[in-house]
Design a protein around this motif. Structure first.
Motif, PDB file in Angstrom:
ATOM      1  N   GLU A   1       0.811  -1.285   0.196  1.00  0.00           N
ATOM      2  CA  GLU A   1       0.034  -0.140  -0.111  1.00  0.00           C
ATOM      3  C   GLU A   1       0.864   1.198   0.201  1.00  0.00           C
ATOM      4  O   GLU A   1       0.583   2.238  -0.724  1.00  0.00           O
ATOM      5  N   VAL A   2       1.763   1.215   0.845  1.00  0.00           N
ATOM      6  CA  VAL A   2       2.760   2.452   0.958  1.00  0.00           C
ATOM      7  C   VAL A   2       3.441   2.616  -0.448  1.00  0.00           C
ATOM      8  O   VAL A   2       3.422   3.818  -0.962  1.00  0.00           O
ATOM      9  N   SER A   3       4.040   1.476  -0.925  1.00  0.00           N
ATOM     10  CA  SER A   3       4.548   1.678  -1.976  1.00  0.00           C
ATOM     11  C   SER A   3       3.837   2.000  -3.604  1.00  0.00           C
ATOM     12  O   SER A   3       4.077   3.086  -4.188  1.00  0.00           O
ATOM     13  N   LEU A   4       2.417   1.963  -3.471  1.00  0.00           N
ATOM     14  CA  LEU A   4       1.250   2.170  -4.474  1.00  0.00           C
ATOM     15  C   LEU A   4       1.201   3.641  -4.209  1.00  0.00           C
ATOM     16  O   LEU A   4       1.391   4.300  -5.127  1.00  0.00           O
TER      17      LEU A   4
ATOM     18  N   SER B   1       2.131   8.961  -6.227  1.00  0.00           N
ATOM     19  CA  SER B   1       2.176  10.393  -5.925  1.00  0.00           C
ATOM     20  C   SER B   1       3.232  10.966  -7.042  1.00  0.00           C
ATOM     21  O   SER B   1       3.385  12.231  -7.350  1.00  0.00           O
ATOM     22  N   VAL B   2       3.878  10.158  -7.716  1.00  0.00           N
ATOM     23  CA  VAL B   2       4.879  10.394  -8.679  1.00  0.00           C
ATOM     24  C   VAL B   2       4.158  10.581 -10.093  1.00  0.00           C
ATOM     25  O   VAL B   2       4.275  11.682 -10.688  1.00  0.00           O
ATOM     26  N   SER B   3       3.532   9.482 -10.436  1.00  0.00           N
ATOM     27  CA  SER B   3       2.778   9.529 -11.395  1.00  0.00           C
ATOM     28  C   SER B   3       1.667   8.115 -11.416  1.00  0.00           C
ATOM     29  O   SER B   3       2.280   7.347 -11.142  1.00  0.00           O
ATOM     30  N   ASP B   4       0.620   8.355 -12.208  1.00  0.00           N
ATOM     31  CA  ASP B   4      -0.227   7.244 -12.346  1.00  0.00           C
ATOM     32  C   ASP B   4       0.423   6.237 -13.140  1.00  0.00           C
ATOM     33  O   ASP B   4      -0.143   5.095 -13.320  1.00  0.00           O
ATOM     34  N   ALA B   5       1.330   6.492 -14.107  1.00  0.00           N
ATOM     35  CA  ALA B   5       1.945   5.550 -14.968  1.00  0.00           C
ATOM     36  C   ALA B   5       3.207   4.769 -14.359  1.00  0.00           C
ATOM     37  O   ALA B   5       3.534   3.795 -14.863  1.00  0.00           O
TER      38      ALA B   5
END
Length: 148
Positions: free
Chosen positions: A106-109, A114-118
């Motif tokens: 969860e934290v990784s996601l 937060s960087v990009s949805d890609a």
């Protein structure tokens, strides 16, 4: 790369996040379950015996059914694994490990999004993989409905 105040702030936030994860309920449960398993000397001996059998199993696997001890080792390893899997402390440890891994996923996601949805974030739980991640890198070129 020069150390700027932005990098110092990011590193401080990383330390704070790390401390939050390590002080989480999941981390506490994992430590407690691990201690319960390995504090029990009898269970620790069973685990060590299983590890030795697993090493022997890997040697037998190199030759497959042509190894003279193939059937014996296959039967013994299954029996030992079943005995360990049925142990309440080992089962609790596996559950605690999975809960902790889910927290890390969860934290990784959250960080990845937060960087990009890609951003593709490898996760161990298919529930998280279906929500925009590509799991562990399917390699099918989009055959699994991911957007790779």
């Amino acid at each position: 790369m020069l150390m700027t105040s932005e990098w110092a702030i990011i590193l401080d936030e990383v330390d704070e996040l790390s401390n939050m994860i390590l002080s989480s309920e999941q981390a506490h449960s994992l430590r407690h379950a691990y201690t319960a398993v390995y504090k029990d000397e009898e269970l620790a001996v069973e685990i060590a015996a299983f590890q030795r059998m697993k090493d022997h199993y890997e040697d037998v696997q190199r030759f497959g059914k042509y190894h003279p001890d193939y059937h014996t080792i296959m039967k013994k390893i299954r029996e030992q694994k079943r005995a360990l899997d049925l142990n309440e402390r080992v089962a609790a440890l596996k559950i605690a490990e999975n809960d902790y891994q889910d927290l890390l996923d969860e934290v990784s996601l959250l960080i990845g999004r937060s960087v990009s949805d890609a951003v593709k974030v490898p996760v161990s739980n298919p529930f998280f993989a279906s929500s925009g991640s590509c799991g562990t890198g399917c390699g099918t070129g989009g055959g699994c409905s991911c957007s790779s």
